[in-house]
Design a protein around this motif. Structure first.
Motif, PDB file in Angstrom:
ATOM      1  N   SER A 119      -4.582   1.918  -7.294  1.00  0.00           N
ATOM      2  CA  SER A 119      -3.788   3.064  -7.342  1.00  0.00           C
ATOM      3  C   SER A 119      -3.850   3.522  -9.108  1.00  0.00           C
ATOM      4  CB  SER A 119      -1.807   2.119  -7.247  1.00  0.00           C
ATOM      5  OG  SER A 119      -1.572   3.899  -7.789  1.00  0.00           O
ATOM      6  N   THR A 120      -4.177   5.165  -9.004  1.00  0.00           N
ATOM      7  CA  THR A 120      -4.259   5.774 -10.269  1.00  0.00           C
ATOM      8  C   THR A 120      -2.499   5.298 -11.421  1.00  0.00           C
ATOM      9  OG1 THR A 120      -3.243   7.720  -9.266  1.00  0.00           O
ATOM     10  CG2 THR A 120      -5.643   7.282  -9.983  1.00  0.00           C
ATOM     11  N   THR A 121      -1.320   5.041  -9.928  1.00  0.00           N
ATOM     12  CA  THR A 121      -0.089   5.051 -10.725  1.00  0.00           C
ATOM     13  C   THR A 121       0.152   3.433 -11.002  1.00  0.00           C
ATOM     14  OG1 THR A 121       1.180   5.797  -8.441  1.00  0.00           O
ATOM     15  CG2 THR A 121       0.650   7.619 -10.444  1.00  0.00           C
ATOM     16  N   MET A 154       0.611  -0.368 -10.255  1.00  0.00           N
ATOM     17  CA  MET A 154       1.565  -1.975  -9.842  1.00  0.00           C
ATOM     18  C   MET A 154       2.230  -2.122 -10.182  1.00  0.00           C
ATOM     19  SD  MET A 154      -1.291  -4.588  -9.404  1.00  0.00           S
ATOM     20  CE  MET A 154      -1.947  -4.721 -10.887  1.00  0.00           C
ATOM     21  N   ALA A 158      -3.444   3.856  -1.320  1.00  0.00           N
ATOM     22  CA  ALA A 158      -3.513   3.283  -2.443  1.00  0.00           C
ATOM     23  C   ALA A 158      -3.331   1.413  -2.550  1.00  0.00           C
ATOM     24  CB  ALA A 158      -2.953   3.492  -3.386  1.00  0.00           C
ATOM     25  N   THR A 195      -5.078  -3.292  -8.449  1.00  0.00           N
ATOM     26  CA  THR A 195      -4.822  -1.877  -8.064  1.00  0.00           C
ATOM     27  C   THR A 195      -6.083  -1.069  -8.197  1.00  0.00           C
ATOM     28  OG1 THR A 195      -3.240  -0.326  -6.555  1.00  0.00           O
ATOM     29  CG2 THR A 195      -3.550  -1.500  -9.340  1.00  0.00           C
ATOM     30  N   ALA A 232       1.665  -1.645  -4.852  1.00  0.00           N
ATOM     31  CA  ALA A 232       1.723  -0.148  -5.364  1.00  0.00           C
ATOM     32  C   ALA A 232       2.422   1.392  -5.685  1.00  0.00           C
ATOM     33  CB  ALA A 232       0.047   0.822  -4.817  1.00  0.00           C
ATOM     34  N   SER A 288      -4.732   2.027 -12.875  1.00  0.00           N
ATOM     35  CA  SER A 288      -5.489   1.271 -12.049  1.00  0.00           C
ATOM     36  C   SER A 288      -5.674   0.184 -13.427  1.00  0.00           C
ATOM     37  CB  SER A 288      -6.327   2.187 -11.334  1.00  0.00           C
ATOM     38  OG  SER A 288      -7.243   2.755 -12.482  1.00  0.00           O
ATOM     39  N   THR A 342       1.131  -1.353   0.137  1.00  0.00           N
ATOM     40  CA  THR A 342      -0.308  -0.211   0.226  1.00  0.00           C
ATOM     41  C   THR A 342       0.816   1.321   0.111  1.00  0.00           C
ATOM     42  OG1 THR A 342       0.093  -0.281   2.343  1.00  0.00           O
ATOM     43  CG2 THR A 342      -2.105  -0.883   1.197  1.00  0.00           C
ATOM     44  N   THR A 343       0.258   1.921  -0.704  1.00  0.00           N
ATOM     45  CA  THR A 343       1.242   3.371  -0.357  1.00  0.00           C
ATOM     46  C   THR A 343       0.218   4.825  -0.523  1.00  0.00           C
ATOM     47  OG1 THR A 343       1.468   3.662  -2.915  1.00  0.00           O
ATOM     48  CG2 THR A 343       2.917   3.140  -1.692  1.00  0.00           C
TER      49      THR A 343
END
Length: 152
Positions: free
Chosen positions: A55-57, A59, A14, A53, A151, A111, A10-11
């Motif tokens: 995360s918009t950036t 994984m 995310a 994920t 992420a 994502s 996780t970050t």
């Protein structure tokens, strides 16, 4: 090769998740494999994991072998993935020797809300270096691979 465990990365809110679909794979060399010097498990015979994920950036899916005493030399155990990378990501498309440190196997730069199956193809080279029982028996060699998804 036997797959062991999973890690949730996780970050900043995310999340990345992983599911191990194939907990193990057995590679049984044939005489043709010995002639070629390697045996492999590819595609449906390889190891599958599912990742996702929010995360918009994106994984990164990583793999390593941290056995205290791996039975197949790490330089002889090669991995790659035939799974195309996600948008803006990359994949390890050619065979590379496994290491005791995380290696990037597959990634996406965006994502991945639905589960994405990532296949790991395995190859064991230098088969002649691995003794087998004389007669009807076989000798089992085991390495444990650890997958981690993080992420970005």
């Amino acid at each position: 090769a036997r797959v062991c465990g999973w890690t949730l990365g996780t970050t900043a809110g995310a999340n990345a998740m992983i599911q191990i679909l194939d907990p193990s794979v057995t590679l049984t060399p044939t005489s043709t494999d010995y002639n070629n010097g390697f045996v492999e498990a590819t595609g449906p015979e390889g190891l599958d994991v599912r990742v996702m994920t929010n995360s918009t950036t994106g994984m990164v899916l990583k793999v390593k072998c941290t056995d205290a005493s791996p039975q197949i030399a790490l330089g002889d155990l090669l991995v790659k993935t035939p799974t195309a990378p996600g948008t803006g990501g990359s994949s390890q498309a050619g065979y590379t020797a496994i290491t005791a440190l995380d290696q990037n196997l597959w990634s996406t730069g965006t994502s991945q809300h639905g589960w994405q199956i990532v296949t790991t193809d395995l190859r064991i080279q230098n088969l002649i270096n691995y003794d087998d029982a004389i007669g009807a028996g076989t000798t089992n060699y085991t390495n444990i691979l650890t997958y981690t998804v993080v992420a970005q």
